[in-house]
Design a protein around this motif. Structure first.
Motif, PDB file in Angstrom:
ATOM      1  N   LEU A  17     -30.738 -42.485  14.810  1.00 18.09           N
ATOM      2  CA  LEU A  17     -31.075 -41.074  14.660  1.00 18.09           C
ATOM      3  C   LEU A  17     -30.116 -40.403  13.685  1.00 18.09           C
ATOM      4  O   LEU A  17     -30.535 -39.734  12.741  1.00 18.09           O
ATOM      5  N   ALA A  18     -28.826 -40.592  13.887  1.00 19.88           N
ATOM      6  CA  ALA A  18     -27.832 -39.956  13.020  1.00 19.88           C
ATOM      7  C   ALA A  18     -27.940 -40.468  11.586  1.00 19.88           C
ATOM      8  O   ALA A  18     -27.869 -39.671  10.644  1.00 19.88           O
ATOM      9  N   GLU A  19     -28.102 -41.765  11.400  1.00 19.03           N
ATOM     10  CA  GLU A  19     -28.218 -42.321  10.045  1.00 19.03           C
ATOM     11  C   GLU A  19     -29.397 -41.725   9.294  1.00 19.03           C
ATOM     12  O   GLU A  19     -29.327 -41.521   8.083  1.00 19.03           O
ATOM     13  N   ILE A  65     -23.393 -31.473  13.743  1.00 17.10           N
ATOM     14  CA  ILE A  65     -24.780 -31.016  13.803  1.00 17.10           C
ATOM     15  C   ILE A  65     -25.533 -31.764  14.900  1.00 17.10           C
ATOM     16  O   ILE A  65     -26.429 -31.215  15.539  1.00 17.10           O
ATOM     17  N   LEU A  66     -25.174 -33.018  15.158  1.00 15.90           N
ATOM     18  CA  LEU A  66     -25.905 -33.854  16.109  1.00 15.90           C
ATOM     19  C   LEU A  66     -26.050 -33.218  17.496  1.00 15.90           C
ATOM     20  O   LEU A  66     -27.132 -33.313  18.084  1.00 15.90           O
ATOM     21  N   PRO A  67     -25.045 -32.552  18.053  1.00 13.59           N
ATOM     22  CA  PRO A  67     -25.262 -31.906  19.357  1.00 13.59           C
ATOM     23  C   PRO A  67     -26.383 -30.863  19.312  1.00 13.59           C
ATOM     24  O   PRO A  67     -27.145 -30.731  20.275  1.00 13.59           O
ATOM     25  N   HIS A  68     -26.514 -30.160  18.208  1.00 15.41           N
ATOM     26  CA  HIS A  68     -27.593 -29.181  18.062  1.00 15.41           C
ATOM     27  C   HIS A  68     -28.942 -29.894  17.967  1.00 15.41           C
ATOM     28  O   HIS A  68     -29.946 -29.413  18.486  1.00 15.41           O
ATOM     29  N   VAL A  69     -28.936 -31.053  17.305  1.00 17.97           N
ATOM     30  CA  VAL A  69     -30.152 -31.871  17.228  1.00 17.97           C
ATOM     31  C   VAL A  69     -30.543 -32.324  18.628  1.00 17.97           C
ATOM     32  O   VAL A  69     -31.713 -32.250  19.018  1.00 17.97           O
ATOM     33  N   LEU A  70     -29.565 -32.784  19.407  1.00 18.06           N
ATOM     34  CA  LEU A  70     -29.838 -33.234  20.778  1.00 18.06           C
ATOM     35  C   LEU A  70     -30.355 -32.083  21.636  1.00 18.06           C
ATOM     36  O   LEU A  70     -31.281 -32.270  22.430  1.00 18.06           O
ATOM     37  N   SER A 129     -48.066 -30.524  18.471  1.00 20.02           N
ATOM     38  CA  SER A 129     -46.766 -31.011  18.944  1.00 20.02           C
ATOM     39  C   SER A 129     -45.743 -30.991  17.818  1.00 20.02           C
ATOM     40  O   SER A 129     -44.595 -30.581  18.023  1.00 20.02           O
ATOM     41  N   ILE A 130     -46.142 -31.421  16.639  1.00 23.58           N
ATOM     42  CA  ILE A 130     -45.223 -31.436  15.496  1.00 23.58           C
ATOM     43  C   ILE A 130     -44.760 -30.021  15.179  1.00 23.58           C
ATOM     44  O   ILE A 130     -43.563 -29.776  14.979  1.00 23.58           O
ATOM     45  N   ARG A 131     -45.682 -29.100  15.154  1.00 24.52           N
ATOM     46  CA  ARG A 131     -45.326 -27.706  14.856  1.00 24.52           C
ATOM     47  C   ARG A 131     -44.352 -27.151  15.886  1.00 24.52           C
ATOM     48  O   ARG A 131     -43.382 -26.465  15.547  1.00 24.52           O
ATOM     49  N   ARG A 132     -44.607 -27.415  17.154  1.00 16.66           N
ATOM     50  CA  ARG A 132     -43.721 -26.925  18.214  1.00 16.66           C
ATOM     51  C   ARG A 132     -42.348 -27.571  18.112  1.00 16.66           C
ATOM     52  O   ARG A 132     -41.331 -26.905  18.284  1.00 16.66           O
ATOM     53  N   ILE A 133     -42.309 -28.866  17.846  1.00 17.64           N
ATOM     54  CA  ILE A 133     -41.027 -29.567  17.726  1.00 17.64           C
ATOM     55  C   ILE A 133     -40.213 -28.965  16.580  1.00 17.64           C
ATOM     56  O   ILE A 133     -39.027 -28.670  16.735  1.00 17.64           O
ATOM     57  N   VAL A 134     -40.846 -28.787  15.432  1.00 17.51           N
ATOM     58  CA  VAL A 134     -40.152 -28.218  14.273  1.00 17.51           C
ATOM     59  C   VAL A 134     -39.627 -26.826  14.609  1.00 17.51           C
ATOM     60  O   VAL A 134     -38.479 -26.496  14.310  1.00 17.51           O
ATOM     61  N   SER A 135     -40.440 -26.019  15.246  1.00 17.27           N
ATOM     62  CA  SER A 135     -40.037 -24.662  15.607  1.00 17.27           C
ATOM     63  C   SER A 135     -38.851 -24.665  16.568  1.00 17.27           C
ATOM     64  O   SER A 135     -37.882 -23.918  16.383  1.00 17.27           O
ATOM     65  N   ILE A 136     -38.906 -25.498  17.584  1.00 17.27           N
ATOM     66  CA  ILE A 136     -37.843 -25.553  18.590  1.00 17.27           C
ATOM     67  C   ILE A 136     -36.548 -26.086  17.985  1.00 17.27           C
ATOM     68  O   ILE A 136     -35.464 -25.531  18.212  1.00 17.27           O
ATOM     69  N   ILE A 137     -36.644 -27.157  17.202  1.00 12.62           N
ATOM     70  CA  ILE A 137     -35.442 -27.727  16.588  1.00 12.62           C
ATOM     71  C   ILE A 137     -34.847 -26.739  15.590  1.00 12.62           C
ATOM     72  O   ILE A 137     -33.627 -26.561  15.530  1.00 12.62           O
ATOM     73  N   ASP A 152     -35.222 -27.177   7.932  1.00 19.75           N
ATOM     74  CA  ASP A 152     -36.615 -27.616   7.913  1.00 19.75           C
ATOM     75  C   ASP A 152     -36.700 -29.110   7.615  1.00 19.75           C
ATOM     76  O   ASP A 152     -37.386 -29.860   8.306  1.00 19.75           O
ATOM     77  N   CYS A 153     -35.966 -29.549   6.624  1.00 18.10           N
ATOM     78  CA  CYS A 153     -35.963 -30.966   6.246  1.00 18.10           C
ATOM     79  C   CYS A 153     -35.416 -31.830   7.384  1.00 18.10           C
ATOM     80  O   CYS A 153     -35.965 -32.891   7.679  1.00 18.10           O
ATOM     81  N   ILE A 154     -34.367 -31.370   8.023  1.00 14.75           N
ATOM     82  CA  ILE A 154     -33.782 -32.117   9.142  1.00 14.75           C
ATOM     83  C   ILE A 154     -34.784 -32.234  10.285  1.00 14.75           C
ATOM     84  O   ILE A 154     -34.906 -33.294  10.908  1.00 14.75           O
ATOM     85  N   ALA A 155     -35.514 -31.178  10.572  1.00 12.64           N
ATOM     86  CA  ALA A 155     -36.507 -31.223  11.655  1.00 12.64           C
ATOM     87  C   ALA A 155     -37.542 -32.316  11.393  1.00 12.64           C
ATOM     88  O   ALA A 155     -37.899 -33.067  12.302  1.00 12.64           O
ATOM     89  N   TYR A 156     -38.008 -32.435  10.177  1.00  9.39           N
ATOM     90  CA  TYR A 156     -38.989 -33.472   9.861  1.00  9.39           C
ATOM     91  C   TYR A 156     -38.360 -34.862   9.882  1.00  9.39           C
ATOM     92  O   TYR A 156     -39.002 -35.830  10.298  1.00  9.39           O
ATOM     93  N   ARG A 157     -37.110 -34.975   9.466  1.00  8.34           N
ATOM     94  CA  ARG A 157     -36.417 -36.273   9.562  1.00  8.34           C
ATOM     95  C   ARG A 157     -36.263 -36.690  11.023  1.00  8.34           C
ATOM     96  O   ARG A 157     -36.376 -37.870  11.354  1.00  8.34           O
ATOM     97  N   ILE A 158     -35.989 -35.732  11.886  1.00 13.02           N
ATOM     98  CA  ILE A 158     -35.856 -36.020  13.322  1.00 13.02           C
ATOM     99  C   ILE A 158     -37.167 -36.569  13.856  1.00 13.02           C
ATOM    100  O   ILE A 158     -37.187 -37.591  14.547  1.00 13.02           O
ATOM    101  N   ILE A 159     -38.266 -35.902  13.537  1.00 10.57           N
ATOM    102  CA  ILE A 159     -39.573 -36.361  14.016  1.00 10.57           C
ATOM    103  C   ILE A 159     -39.847 -37.779  13.534  1.00 10.57           C
ATOM    104  O   ILE A 159     -40.277 -38.632  14.311  1.00 10.57           O
TER     105      ILE A 159
END
Length: 180
Positions: A17-19, A65-70, A129-137, A152-159
């Motif tokens: 995930l981090a990489e 940043i990772l704790p915020h991602v989690l 689901s994708i839209r909600r995930i992006v919004s929440i992250i 925004d870019c990080i949210a899509y990388r997370i997904i």
């Protein structure tokens, strides 16, 4: 009390995930995930930015940043699990990936997140689901100093990373939901 160690698969998932999301933090990923799951003061220390005690995860004002991602993954867990579940078949996976890329392009062009559409089309569920995930992250990442377009870019990388490691994602969400 010593926190429970991460399973080898969860350690690999955290590094993956981090990489793929924040490469600079990949060396610390298992420690950060373990502290987040431990909860309490260990989790709180991950988010401190001022007056961090020596030996904490944020020495000298270093902010991860990772704790915020989690936190975003935990907050979006129902949508992520829905997305991972809907991506079970190869056709749904390919459709989901195409939709992610399409949504990312549209979001980049309009500089605003895509608006949810109403309807009962089962093919729309992954998009919702994708839209909600992006919004929440994105909401979680607003607590960082990242610029809007990078969030925004990080949210899509997370997904993408979550979909590429579905078993690890399900295990990680289970551990995050079970943490205090």
């Amino acid at each position: 009390m010593v926190p429970e160690q991460l399973s080898p698969s969860l350690q690999q998932w955290s590094i993956y995930l981090a990489e793929n999301v924040i490469p600079d933090e990949s060396d610390f990923a298992p420690l950060l995930v373990n502290a987040y799951i431990a909860g309490g003061k260990q989790r709180e220390a991950l988010f401190k930015t001022d007056d961090a005690p020596e030996g904490s995860f944020v020495p000298g004002g270093m902010v991860f940043i990772l704790p915020h991602v989690l936190a975003g993954i935990l907050a979006a867990a129902p949508y992520i699990l829905n997305l991972v579940g809907s991506a079970a078949s190869i056709n749904n996976t390919l459709t989901t990936v195409c939709n992610i890329l399409s949504l990312h392009d549209r979001a980049k062009q309009t500089l605003v997140g895509p608006k949810p559409q109403q309807g009962n089309d089962p093919g729309q569920e992954p998009i919702h689901s994708i839209r909600r995930i992006v919004s929440i992250i994105d909401e979680q990442l607003k607590n960082t100093s990242l610029p809007d377009e990078e969030r925004d870019c990080i949210a899509y990388r997370i997904i993408r990373a979550l979909l590429e490691q579905p078993d690890g994602t399900i295990e990680a969400i289970g551990r995050l939901q079970g943490s205090t």
